[in-house]
Scaffold this active site. Sequence first.
Site, PDB file in Angstrom:
ATOM      1  CG  HIS A 217      63.201  32.302  34.641  1.00  0.00           C
ATOM      2  ND1 HIS A 217      62.112  32.343  33.823  1.00  0.00           N
ATOM      3  CD2 HIS A 217      62.712  32.190  35.905  1.00  0.00           C
ATOM      4  CE1 HIS A 217      61.006  32.281  34.554  1.00  0.00           C
ATOM      5  NE2 HIS A 217      61.342  32.177  35.829  1.00  0.00           N
TER       6      HIS A 217
HETATM    7  C1  UD1 Z   1      62.303  33.781  40.879  1.00  0.00           C
HETATM    8  C2  UD1 Z   1      61.110  32.866  41.225  1.00  0.00           C
HETATM    9  C3  UD1 Z   1      60.461  32.359  39.944  1.00  0.00           C
HETATM   10  C4  UD1 Z   1      60.118  33.508  39.015  1.00  0.00           C
HETATM   11  C5  UD1 Z   1      61.387  34.321  38.758  1.00  0.00           C
HETATM   12  C6  UD1 Z   1      61.160  35.482  37.841  1.00  0.00           C
HETATM   13  C7  UD1 Z   1      61.289  31.497  43.266  1.00  0.00           C
HETATM   14  C8  UD1 Z   1      61.516  30.126  43.765  1.00  0.00           C
HETATM   15  N1  UD1 Z   1      61.558  31.693  41.962  1.00  0.00           N
HETATM   16  O1  UD1 Z   1      63.277  32.995  40.234  1.00  0.00           O
HETATM   17  O2  UD1 Z   1      59.267  31.680  40.282  1.00  0.00           O
HETATM   18  O3  UD1 Z   1      59.598  33.004  37.826  1.00  0.00           O
HETATM   19  O4  UD1 Z   1      61.854  34.805  40.020  1.00  0.00           O
HETATM   20  O5  UD1 Z   1      62.369  36.127  37.586  1.00  0.00           O
HETATM   21  O6  UD1 Z   1      60.872  32.365  43.997  1.00  0.00           O
HETATM   22  N2  UD1 Z   1      69.368  37.997  40.618  1.00  0.00           N
HETATM   23  C9  UD1 Z   1      69.844  39.183  40.140  1.00  0.00           C
HETATM   24  N3  UD1 Z   1      69.117  40.307  40.404  1.00  0.00           N
HETATM   25  C10 UD1 Z   1      67.970  40.300  41.124  1.00  0.00           C
HETATM   26  C11 UD1 Z   1      67.501  39.068  41.615  1.00  0.00           C
HETATM   27  C12 UD1 Z   1      68.208  37.930  41.351  1.00  0.00           C
HETATM   28  O7  UD1 Z   1      70.859  39.249  39.491  1.00  0.00           O
HETATM   29  O8  UD1 Z   1      67.363  41.361  41.300  1.00  0.00           O
HETATM   30  C13 UD1 Z   1      70.138  36.780  40.321  1.00  0.00           C
HETATM   31  C14 UD1 Z   1      70.915  36.297  41.522  1.00  0.00           C
HETATM   32  O9  UD1 Z   1      72.117  35.778  41.072  1.00  0.00           O
HETATM   33  C15 UD1 Z   1      70.076  35.181  42.074  1.00  0.00           C
HETATM   34  C16 UD1 Z   1      69.439  34.625  40.795  1.00  0.00           C
HETATM   35  O10 UD1 Z   1      69.233  35.751  39.956  1.00  0.00           O
HETATM   36  O11 UD1 Z   1      70.805  34.257  42.797  1.00  0.00           O
HETATM   37  C17 UD1 Z   1      68.143  33.923  41.024  1.00  0.00           C
HETATM   38  O12 UD1 Z   1      67.231  34.778  41.711  1.00  0.00           O
HETATM   39  P1  UD1 Z   1      66.043  34.151  42.607  1.00  0.00           P
HETATM   40  O13 UD1 Z   1      65.176  35.238  43.124  1.00  0.00           O
HETATM   41  O14 UD1 Z   1      66.630  33.209  43.578  1.00  0.00           O
HETATM   42  O15 UD1 Z   1      65.253  33.261  41.597  1.00  0.00           O
HETATM   43  P2  UD1 Z   1      64.772  33.500  40.106  1.00  0.00           P
HETATM   44  O16 UD1 Z   1      65.478  32.556  39.235  1.00  0.00           O
HETATM   45  O17 UD1 Z   1      64.801  34.952  39.724  1.00  0.00           O
END
Ligand code: UD1
Length: 380
Positions: A217
Amino acid sequence: MTTVNVKKWKIICVVGARPNFMKIAPILSALRESPIDALLVHTGQHYDQNLSASFFDQLNIPAPQKHLNVGSGSHSNQIAEVMKRFDPLLVEEKPDAVLVVGDVNSTLAAAIAATKRNIPVVHVEAGLRSNDRAMPEEINRILTDQIADVLYTTERQAGDNLLREGIPPQRIVFVGNVMVDTLRNNLDRAKPPRETLATAVGAPIDSALPYGILTLHRPSNVDARDTLEQLLQTIVEASERIQIAFPAHPRTLARIEAFGFLPLLSRGQIGLLPPLGYLEMLGLMAGAKLVLTDSGGIQEETTALGVPCLTLRENTERPITISQGTNTLVGTDPHVVQQAIAEVLSHGAKQGRTPEYWDGNAAKRIMADLVNRLAGETQQ
Ligand code: UD1
Protein backbone atom coordinates in the site's frame (compact mmCIF):
# COMPACT_ATOMS: atom_id res chain seq x y z
CA MET A 1 -22.91 0.64 48.66
CA THR A 2 -21.64 1.83 45.28
CA THR A 3 -18.21 3.37 45.02
CA VAL A 4 -17.68 6.13 42.52
CA ASN A 5 -14.45 5.74 40.61
CA VAL A 6 -13.01 9.22 40.53
CA LYS A 7 -10.10 9.42 38.14
CA LYS A 8 -7.37 11.89 38.88
CA TRP A 9 -6.18 12.78 35.43
CA LYS A 10 -7.60 12.96 31.93
CA ILE A 11 -5.76 11.92 28.77
CA ILE A 12 -7.14 12.15 25.25
CA CYS A 13 -6.00 9.20 23.13
CA VAL A 14 -6.16 9.78 19.38
CA VAL A 15 -6.55 7.21 16.61
CA GLY A 16 -7.21 7.69 12.92
CA ALA A 17 -6.04 4.91 10.65
CA ARG A 18 -5.89 1.12 10.65
CA PRO A 19 -2.43 0.65 12.19
CA ASN A 20 -3.41 2.85 15.16
CA PHE A 21 -6.22 0.62 16.37
CA MET A 22 -4.20 -2.43 17.42
CA LYS A 23 -1.77 -0.08 19.19
CA ILE A 24 -4.39 1.76 21.22
CA ALA A 25 -6.29 -1.36 22.37
CA PRO A 26 -3.83 -2.50 25.09
CA ILE A 27 -3.12 1.10 26.14
CA LEU A 28 -6.81 1.72 26.80
CA SER A 29 -7.07 -1.53 28.78
CA ALA A 30 -4.05 -0.59 30.88
CA LEU A 31 -5.41 2.93 31.49
CA ARG A 32 -8.71 1.46 32.69
CA GLU A 33 -6.74 -0.03 35.59
CA SER A 34 -5.14 3.32 36.42
CA PRO A 35 -6.16 6.66 37.97
CA ILE A 36 -6.16 8.11 34.45
CA ASP A 37 -9.40 8.73 32.60
CA ALA A 38 -8.86 7.99 28.90
CA LEU A 39 -11.04 9.70 26.34
CA LEU A 40 -10.84 8.19 22.85
CA VAL A 41 -10.99 10.39 19.74
CA HIS A 42 -11.22 8.91 16.22
CA THR A 43 -10.20 11.38 13.54
CA GLY A 44 -11.96 9.44 10.78
CA GLN A 45 -8.86 9.23 8.54
CA HIS A 46 -9.96 5.65 7.90
CA TYR A 47 -13.70 5.14 7.79
CA ASP A 48 -14.46 1.89 5.91
CA GLN A 49 -15.92 -0.96 7.96
CA ASN A 50 -12.93 -3.20 7.21
CA LEU A 51 -10.27 -0.52 7.78
CA SER A 52 -11.78 0.82 10.99
CA ALA A 53 -14.99 -0.46 12.66
CA SER A 54 -14.06 -4.16 12.41
CA PHE A 55 -10.95 -3.48 14.54
CA PHE A 56 -13.06 -1.84 17.25
CA ASP A 57 -15.39 -4.86 17.26
CA GLN A 58 -12.72 -7.54 17.21
CA LEU A 59 -10.35 -5.90 19.70
CA ASN A 60 -13.12 -4.74 22.05
CA ILE A 61 -12.05 -1.13 21.76
CA PRO A 62 -14.73 1.09 23.30
CA ALA A 63 -16.58 3.36 20.88
CA PRO A 64 -14.76 6.70 20.56
CA GLN A 65 -16.27 9.49 22.65
CA LYS A 66 -15.69 11.82 19.75
CA HIS A 67 -15.46 11.28 15.99
CA LEU A 68 -13.90 14.04 13.87
CA ASN A 69 -15.02 12.54 10.51
CA VAL A 70 -12.15 14.05 8.49
CA GLY A 71 -12.17 11.37 5.75
CA SER A 72 -9.71 11.16 2.86
CA GLY A 73 -7.94 14.01 1.12
CA SER A 74 -4.50 15.35 0.31
CA HIS A 75 -2.08 15.03 3.21
CA SER A 76 -2.15 18.76 3.92
CA ASN A 77 -5.92 18.79 3.87
CA GLN A 78 -6.19 15.79 6.11
CA ILE A 79 -3.73 17.19 8.65
CA ALA A 80 -5.36 20.63 8.59
CA GLU A 81 -8.86 19.18 9.04
CA VAL A 82 -7.81 17.09 12.04
CA MET A 83 -6.15 20.12 13.64
CA LYS A 84 -9.18 22.33 13.03
CA ARG A 85 -11.67 19.80 14.38
CA PHE A 86 -9.51 18.62 17.30
CA ASP A 87 -8.66 22.06 18.66
CA PRO A 88 -12.12 22.95 20.10
CA LEU A 89 -12.18 19.59 21.87
CA LEU A 90 -8.89 20.41 23.57
CA VAL A 91 -10.35 23.67 24.80
CA GLU A 92 -13.50 21.95 26.03
CA GLU A 93 -11.90 18.94 27.70
CA LYS A 94 -8.66 20.50 29.00
CA PRO A 95 -6.84 17.14 29.17
CA ASP A 96 -3.64 16.65 31.17
CA ALA A 97 -2.04 15.15 28.05
CA VAL A 98 -2.76 13.95 24.52
CA LEU A 99 -1.51 10.50 23.60
CA VAL A 100 -0.82 9.67 19.95
CA VAL A 101 0.41 6.41 18.43
CA GLY A 102 2.38 5.52 15.31
CA ASP A 103 3.12 7.74 12.35
CA VAL A 104 -0.02 8.44 10.35
CA ASN A 105 -1.26 11.90 9.38
CA SER A 106 -3.67 11.91 12.34
CA THR A 107 -0.75 11.31 14.71
CA LEU A 108 1.08 14.43 13.62
CA ALA A 109 -2.04 16.59 13.33
CA ALA A 110 -3.24 15.81 16.86
CA ALA A 111 0.25 16.35 18.26
CA ILE A 112 0.53 19.81 16.68
CA ALA A 113 -2.94 20.85 17.86
CA ALA A 114 -2.16 19.75 21.44
CA THR A 115 1.23 21.40 21.56
CA LYS A 116 -0.26 24.68 20.30
CA ARG A 117 -2.54 24.61 23.36
CA ASN A 118 0.42 23.84 25.64
CA ILE A 119 -0.94 20.39 26.36
CA PRO A 120 1.78 17.76 26.81
CA VAL A 121 2.07 15.24 23.96
CA VAL A 122 2.81 11.58 24.59
CA HIS A 123 4.05 9.64 21.55
CA VAL A 124 3.89 5.86 21.53
CA GLU A 125 6.21 4.20 18.99
CA ALA A 126 8.61 7.14 18.90
CA GLY A 127 12.05 7.30 17.32
CA LEU A 128 11.64 4.93 14.38
CA ARG A 129 13.48 6.26 11.33
CA SER A 130 13.65 4.99 7.76
CA ASN A 131 15.89 7.97 6.89
CA ASP A 132 13.77 8.31 3.76
CA ARG A 133 12.05 11.68 3.74
CA ALA A 134 10.10 10.82 0.61
CA MET A 135 8.01 8.56 2.83
CA PRO A 136 5.08 10.56 4.27
CA GLU A 137 5.27 8.70 7.59
CA GLU A 138 8.93 9.68 8.07
CA ILE A 139 8.00 13.36 8.13
CA ASN A 140 5.17 12.55 10.56
CA ARG A 141 7.61 10.67 12.83
CA ILE A 142 10.29 13.37 12.90
CA LEU A 143 7.88 16.22 13.53
CA THR A 144 5.78 14.40 16.13
CA ASP A 145 8.90 13.41 18.06
CA GLN A 146 10.26 16.96 18.01
CA ILE A 147 7.16 18.31 19.75
CA ALA A 148 6.40 15.34 22.02
CA ASP A 149 7.01 15.65 25.76
CA VAL A 150 7.15 11.93 26.48
CA LEU A 151 8.44 9.45 23.91
CA TYR A 152 7.90 5.70 24.31
CA THR A 153 10.05 3.48 22.11
CA THR A 154 9.70 -0.08 20.82
CA GLU A 155 13.41 -0.81 20.29
CA ARG A 156 16.62 0.62 21.73
CA GLN A 157 17.90 2.00 18.43
CA ALA A 158 14.86 4.30 18.33
CA GLY A 159 16.11 5.91 21.53
CA ASP A 160 19.52 6.49 19.91
CA ASN A 161 17.81 8.17 16.94
CA LEU A 162 15.96 10.51 19.29
CA LEU A 163 19.09 11.43 21.25
CA ARG A 164 20.84 12.22 17.96
CA GLU A 165 17.98 14.58 17.11
CA GLY A 166 18.44 16.43 20.40
CA ILE A 167 15.56 14.99 22.42
CA PRO A 168 16.41 15.17 26.15
CA PRO A 169 17.00 11.65 27.53
CA GLN A 170 14.57 12.06 30.41
CA ARG A 171 11.72 12.25 27.90
CA ILE A 172 12.55 8.90 26.27
CA VAL A 173 11.41 5.58 27.75
CA PHE A 174 12.00 2.18 26.20
CA VAL A 175 8.80 0.23 26.89
CA GLY A 176 8.57 -2.39 24.14
CA ASN A 177 5.91 -2.92 21.53
CA VAL A 178 2.19 -2.40 22.17
CA MET A 179 1.38 -4.03 18.83
CA VAL A 180 2.91 -7.22 20.20
CA ASP A 181 0.76 -6.87 23.35
CA THR A 182 -2.28 -7.05 21.06
CA LEU A 183 -0.87 -9.93 19.05
CA ARG A 184 -0.23 -11.99 22.16
CA ASN A 185 -3.61 -11.13 23.65
CA ASN A 186 -5.42 -12.31 20.53
CA LEU A 187 -3.43 -15.18 19.06
CA ASP A 188 -5.75 -17.82 20.46
CA ARG A 189 -8.75 -16.00 18.95
CA ALA A 190 -7.19 -15.75 15.48
CA LYS A 191 -9.43 -17.02 12.67
CA PRO A 192 -8.39 -20.22 10.88
CA PRO A 193 -6.87 -19.45 7.45
CA ARG A 194 -9.21 -21.94 5.75
CA GLU A 195 -12.25 -19.73 6.35
CA THR A 196 -10.51 -16.57 5.18
CA LEU A 197 -8.94 -18.15 2.10
CA ALA A 198 -12.27 -19.64 1.03
CA THR A 199 -13.45 -16.10 0.25
CA ALA A 200 -10.55 -15.26 -2.12
CA VAL A 201 -11.46 -14.31 -5.67
CA GLY A 202 -9.29 -15.10 -8.68
CA ALA A 203 -7.29 -18.28 -8.19
CA PRO A 204 -8.53 -20.55 -5.38
CA ILE A 205 -6.04 -20.78 -2.49
CA ASP A 206 -5.83 -24.22 -0.88
CA SER A 207 -5.21 -23.74 2.83
CA ALA A 208 -3.92 -27.32 3.12
CA LEU A 209 -0.96 -26.38 0.90
CA PRO A 210 1.79 -23.83 1.67
CA TYR A 211 0.72 -20.29 0.89
CA GLY A 212 2.29 -16.86 0.98
CA ILE A 213 0.69 -13.48 1.67
CA LEU A 214 1.20 -10.23 -0.23
CA THR A 215 0.30 -6.79 1.11
CA LEU A 216 1.12 -3.55 -0.69
CA HIS A 217 0.00 0.00 0.00
CA ARG A 218 2.99 2.37 0.11
CA PRO A 219 2.58 5.22 -2.39
CA SER A 220 6.15 4.51 -3.61
CA ASN A 221 5.08 0.98 -4.63
CA VAL A 222 1.52 1.42 -5.82
CA ASP A 223 1.12 4.93 -7.19
CA ALA A 224 3.52 4.72 -10.16
CA ARG A 225 2.31 2.52 -12.99
CA ASP A 226 5.68 1.01 -13.96
CA THR A 227 6.72 0.20 -10.39
CA LEU A 228 3.40 -1.46 -9.61
CA GLU A 229 3.40 -3.41 -12.88
CA GLN A 230 6.89 -4.75 -12.27
CA LEU A 231 6.03 -5.73 -8.71
CA LEU A 232 2.85 -7.54 -9.72
CA GLN A 233 4.70 -9.27 -12.56
CA THR A 234 7.27 -10.50 -10.04
CA ILE A 235 4.53 -11.81 -7.74
CA VAL A 236 2.76 -13.53 -10.62
CA GLU A 237 6.01 -15.37 -11.42
CA ALA A 238 6.59 -16.16 -7.73
CA SER A 239 3.12 -17.69 -7.55
CA GLU A 240 4.33 -20.53 -9.77
CA ARG A 241 6.25 -21.72 -6.69
CA ILE A 242 3.78 -20.80 -3.97
CA GLN A 243 0.14 -19.72 -4.05
CA ILE A 244 -0.33 -16.15 -2.83
CA ALA A 245 -3.19 -14.61 -0.85
CA PHE A 246 -3.41 -10.88 -1.56
CA PRO A 247 -5.59 -8.79 0.78
CA ALA A 248 -5.61 -5.54 -1.17
CA HIS A 249 -5.77 -2.10 0.47
CA PRO A 250 -8.43 0.13 -1.19
CA ARG A 251 -5.71 2.44 -2.47
CA THR A 252 -3.90 -0.49 -4.12
CA LEU A 253 -7.02 -2.04 -5.60
CA ALA A 254 -7.99 1.34 -7.03
CA ARG A 255 -4.58 1.62 -8.76
CA ILE A 256 -4.71 -1.98 -10.03
CA GLU A 257 -8.09 -1.31 -11.59
CA ALA A 258 -7.17 2.12 -12.95
CA PHE A 259 -3.97 0.81 -14.57
CA GLY A 260 -5.82 -2.24 -15.97
CA PHE A 261 -3.69 -4.83 -14.09
CA LEU A 262 -6.46 -7.26 -13.10
CA PRO A 263 -5.77 -9.50 -16.15
CA LEU A 264 -2.06 -9.53 -15.24
CA LEU A 265 -2.90 -10.73 -11.71
CA SER A 266 -5.23 -13.41 -13.03
CA ARG A 267 -2.26 -15.07 -14.78
CA GLY A 268 -0.87 -16.13 -11.40
CA GLN A 269 -1.94 -18.39 -8.57
CA ILE A 270 -3.13 -15.31 -6.68
CA GLY A 271 -6.27 -15.03 -4.56
CA LEU A 272 -7.50 -11.50 -4.10
CA LEU A 273 -9.09 -10.60 -0.76
CA PRO A 274 -10.54 -7.38 0.65
CA PRO A 275 -8.68 -5.74 3.56
CA LEU A 276 -8.97 -8.26 6.39
CA GLY A 277 -10.07 -7.93 9.97
CA TYR A 278 -7.40 -8.20 12.67
CA LEU A 279 -8.25 -11.77 13.65
CA GLU A 280 -8.47 -12.94 10.03
CA MET A 281 -5.08 -11.40 9.16
CA LEU A 282 -3.46 -12.74 12.32
CA GLY A 283 -4.65 -16.27 11.56
CA LEU A 284 -3.55 -15.98 7.95
CA MET A 285 -0.08 -14.71 8.91
CA ALA A 286 0.40 -17.35 11.61
CA GLY A 287 -0.23 -20.10 9.04
CA ALA A 288 1.77 -18.59 6.16
CA LYS A 289 4.98 -19.95 4.73
CA LEU A 290 6.12 -16.42 3.95
CA VAL A 291 4.84 -12.85 3.85
CA LEU A 292 5.72 -10.27 1.19
CA THR A 293 4.89 -6.75 2.34
CA ASP A 294 5.66 -3.05 2.36
CA SER A 295 3.84 -2.52 5.69
CA GLY A 296 5.69 -1.46 8.84
CA GLY A 297 3.42 -3.24 11.29
CA ILE A 298 3.52 -6.55 9.42
CA GLN A 299 7.33 -6.57 9.63
CA GLU A 300 6.91 -6.54 13.41
CA GLU A 301 4.03 -8.99 13.58
CA THR A 302 5.85 -11.59 11.47
CA THR A 303 8.91 -11.23 13.73
CA ALA A 304 6.68 -11.81 16.76
CA LEU A 305 5.15 -14.87 15.04
CA GLY A 306 8.45 -16.25 13.71
CA VAL A 307 7.14 -16.20 10.12
CA PRO A 308 9.55 -15.22 7.32
CA CYS A 309 8.93 -11.71 6.00
CA LEU A 310 10.35 -10.24 2.79
CA THR A 311 9.98 -6.48 2.81
CA LEU A 312 9.44 -4.95 -0.61
CA ARG A 313 11.13 -1.65 0.25
CA GLU A 314 14.62 -0.20 0.09
CA ASN A 315 14.65 0.75 3.77
CA THR A 316 12.91 0.06 7.04
CA GLU A 317 12.31 2.13 10.16
CA ARG A 318 12.16 -1.12 12.15
CA PRO A 319 15.75 -2.46 11.95
CA ILE A 320 15.32 -4.85 14.88
CA THR A 321 13.03 -7.00 12.73
CA ILE A 322 16.07 -7.59 10.51
CA SER A 323 18.86 -7.84 13.10
CA GLN A 324 16.88 -10.05 15.50
CA GLY A 325 13.65 -11.01 13.77
CA THR A 326 12.56 -12.88 10.65
CA ASN A 327 12.51 -9.91 8.29
CA THR A 328 14.70 -9.42 5.20
CA LEU A 329 14.79 -6.21 3.22
CA VAL A 330 14.59 -7.21 -0.45
CA GLY A 331 13.54 -4.03 -2.27
CA THR A 332 11.66 -4.41 -5.53
CA ASP A 333 14.25 -5.74 -7.97
CA PRO A 334 12.54 -8.81 -9.54
CA HIS A 335 15.67 -10.96 -9.49
CA VAL A 336 16.43 -10.20 -5.83
CA VAL A 337 12.81 -10.81 -4.81
CA GLN A 338 12.70 -14.18 -6.63
CA GLN A 339 15.98 -15.28 -5.06
CA ALA A 340 14.78 -14.33 -1.60
CA ILE A 341 11.54 -16.27 -2.10
CA ALA A 342 13.49 -19.33 -3.29
CA GLU A 343 15.73 -19.07 -0.24
CA VAL A 344 12.79 -18.96 2.19
CA LEU A 345 11.01 -21.83 0.43
CA SER A 346 14.06 -24.07 0.70
CA HIS A 347 15.43 -22.98 4.10
CA GLY A 348 12.50 -21.49 6.03
CA ALA A 349 12.75 -18.57 8.42
CA LYS A 350 15.98 -16.89 9.48
CA GLN A 351 16.98 -17.92 12.97
CA GLY A 352 15.59 -15.08 15.01
CA ARG A 353 14.67 -14.21 18.55
CA THR A 354 11.97 -12.17 20.18
CA PRO A 355 13.21 -8.60 20.64
CA GLU A 356 13.61 -7.26 24.16
CA TYR A 357 10.36 -6.18 25.82
CA TRP A 358 8.20 -7.56 23.00
CA ASP A 359 6.63 -9.55 25.80
CA GLY A 360 3.01 -8.42 25.99
CA ASN A 361 3.61 -5.88 28.79
CA ALA A 362 4.46 -2.70 26.89
CA ALA A 363 1.15 -0.97 27.63
CA LYS A 364 1.51 -1.70 31.34
CA ARG A 365 4.96 -0.08 31.30
CA ILE A 366 3.49 2.96 29.57
CA MET A 367 0.70 3.23 32.12
CA ALA A 368 3.10 2.96 35.07
CA ASP A 369 5.44 5.60 33.66
CA LEU A 370 2.59 7.98 32.80
CA VAL A 371 1.09 7.75 36.28
CA ASN A 372 4.53 8.50 37.78
CA ARG A 373 5.02 11.50 35.53
CA LEU A 374 1.56 12.91 36.16
CA ALA A 375 1.96 12.42 39.92
CA GLY A 376 5.35 14.13 39.75
CA GLU A 377 3.89 17.12 37.91
CA THR A 378 1.01 17.45 40.36
CA GLN A 379 3.43 17.57 43.27
CA GLN A 380 5.59 20.29 41.71
C1 UD1 B 1 -2.46 5.45 5.81
C2 UD1 B 1 -1.16 5.90 6.51
C3 UD1 B 1 -0.12 4.79 6.44
C4 UD1 B 1 -0.68 3.49 6.96
C5 UD1 B 1 -1.96 3.16 6.18
C6 UD1 B 1 -2.59 1.87 6.61
C7 UD1 B 1 -0.58 8.29 6.36
C8 UD1 B 1 0.32 9.26 5.71
N1 UD1 B 1 -0.59 7.06 5.83
O1 UD1 B 1 -2.17 5.27 4.44
O2 UD1 B 1 0.98 5.16 7.24
O3 UD1 B 1 0.27 2.48 6.81
O4 UD1 B 1 -2.88 4.23 6.38
O5 UD1 B 1 -3.70 1.60 5.80
O6 UD1 B 1 -1.24 8.61 7.32
N2 UD1 B 1 -9.55 4.82 1.68
C9 UD1 B 1 -10.67 4.04 1.66
N3 UD1 B 1 -11.28 3.78 2.86
C10 UD1 B 1 -10.84 4.28 4.04
C11 UD1 B 1 -9.69 5.09 4.03
C12 UD1 B 1 -9.06 5.34 2.84
O7 UD1 B 1 -11.11 3.57 0.64
O8 UD1 B 1 -11.43 3.99 5.08
C13 UD1 B 1 -8.88 5.08 0.39
C14 UD1 B 1 -9.15 6.47 -0.11
O9 UD1 B 1 -9.25 6.42 -1.49
C15 UD1 B 1 -7.92 7.24 0.26
C16 UD1 B 1 -6.85 6.15 0.16
O10 UD1 B 1 -7.48 4.96 0.58
O11 UD1 B 1 -7.70 8.34 -0.55
C17 UD1 B 1 -5.64 6.41 1.00
O12 UD1 B 1 -6.03 6.62 2.36
P1 UD1 B 1 -5.09 7.49 3.35
O13 UD1 B 1 -5.65 7.46 4.73
O14 UD1 B 1 -4.84 8.80 2.73
O15 UD1 B 1 -3.72 6.74 3.31
P2 UD1 B 1 -3.34 5.20 3.37
O16 UD1 B 1 -2.73 4.83 2.09
O17 UD1 B 1 -4.47 4.35 3.88
